[in-house]
Design a protein around this motif. Structure first.
Motif, PDB file in Angstrom:
ATOM      1  N   ASN A 168       0.704  -1.216  -0.144  1.00 33.46           N
ATOM      2  CA  ASN A 168      -0.031   0.039  -0.047  1.00 33.46           C
ATOM      3  C   ASN A 168       1.065   1.186  -0.181  1.00 33.46           C
ATOM      4  OD1 ASN A 168      -1.005   1.558   0.835  1.00 33.46           O
ATOM      5  ND2 ASN A 168      -2.897   0.950   1.812  1.00 33.46           N
TER       6      ASN A 168
ATOM      7  N   SER B  10      -5.017  -6.521   8.170  1.00 35.19           N
ATOM      8  CA  SER B  10      -6.030  -4.908   7.712  1.00 35.19           C
ATOM      9  C   SER B  10      -4.937  -4.072   8.177  1.00 35.19           C
ATOM     10  CB  SER B  10      -6.396  -5.057   8.844  1.00 35.19           C
ATOM     11  OG  SER B  10      -6.957  -3.346   8.947  1.00 35.19           O
TER      12      SER B  10
ATOM     13  N   GLU C 245      -5.686  -0.599   7.341  1.00 38.10           N
ATOM     14  CA  GLU C 245      -6.437   0.464   8.382  1.00 38.10           C
ATOM     15  C   GLU C 245      -5.588   0.002  10.266  1.00 38.10           C
ATOM     16  OE1 GLU C 245      -8.049  -0.743   6.300  1.00 38.10           O
ATOM     17  OE2 GLU C 245      -9.133   0.240   5.141  1.00 38.10           O
ATOM     18  N   LYS C 246      -5.996  -1.574  11.119  1.00 39.34           N
ATOM     19  CA  LYS C 246      -5.571  -1.615  11.964  1.00 39.34           C
ATOM     20  C   LYS C 246      -4.008  -1.877  11.915  1.00 39.34           C
ATOM     21  CE  LYS C 246      -9.682  -2.952  13.240  1.00 39.34           C
ATOM     22  NZ  LYS C 246     -10.542  -1.631  14.561  1.00 39.34           N
TER      23      LYS C 246
ATOM     24  N   GLU D  61      -3.359   1.985  13.208  1.00 41.21           N
ATOM     25  CA  GLU D  61      -3.649   1.998  13.717  1.00 41.21           C
ATOM     26  C   GLU D  61      -2.429   1.682  15.017  1.00 41.21           C
ATOM     27  OE1 GLU D  61      -7.690   0.854  15.706  1.00 41.21           O
ATOM     28  OE2 GLU D  61      -8.687   1.267  14.427  1.00 41.21           O
TER      29      GLU D  61
END
Length: 143
Positions: free
Chosen positions: A65, A131, A133-134, A137
């Motif tokens: 990503n 993930s 996002e996780k 985070e």
């Protein structure tokens, strides 16, 4: 004439647009030196990116990503320990894996171990790394 110009523009855009690759070190001593020199944290990645299903997902969803690549490049020197499916217990990779998993008490793949440039432990993350996002985070909470 117009189709040729359009095709030329599309080809220039396609081939001229490059995405940065995540730079990884395969030598811990080199990673330590680079982290100190650049005042960055060290991210140790314990993975089996070709055979471990969660590792494959982490590689695809997180490590490939562009937002993660930009963030990680700015903040970390990455040292990757990538186990082959049929590892050799005498290999450097297996010895590195065994050392870091024991030292930081992790038996999960994948695992991210975050150290300061002085090698102080900041975090060991082995949950929800598939993930984007996780993972972000988790990383953004580390001081």
């Amino acid at each position: 004439m117009k189709p040729t110009i359009t095709l030329s523009i599309l080809l220039a855009f396609f081939f001229g647009t490059s995405h940065a690759q995540l730079k990884k070190s395969l030598d811990y001593d080199t990673a330590k030196i680079e982290a100190k020199a650049n005042n960055k944290d060290i991210m140790i990645v314990l993975t089996g990116s070709e055979w471990c299903k969660p590792c494959v997902k982490m590689k695809k969803n997180v490590f490939e990503n562009q937002e993660f690549i930009d963030y990680a490049t700015e903040r970390f020197v990455i040292f990757e320990v990538n186990l082959d499916r049929h590892w050799d217990m005498d290999s450097k990779v297996y010895k590195d894996y065994s050392y870091f998993k024991d030292k930081y008490q992790s038996n999960a793949l994948p695992t991210l171990i975050i150290l300061g440039s002085d090698e102080t432990k900041k975090a060991v993350i082995s949950e929800k790394l598939t993930s984007f996002e996780k993972t972000m985070e988790h990383l953004k909470q580390i001081k």
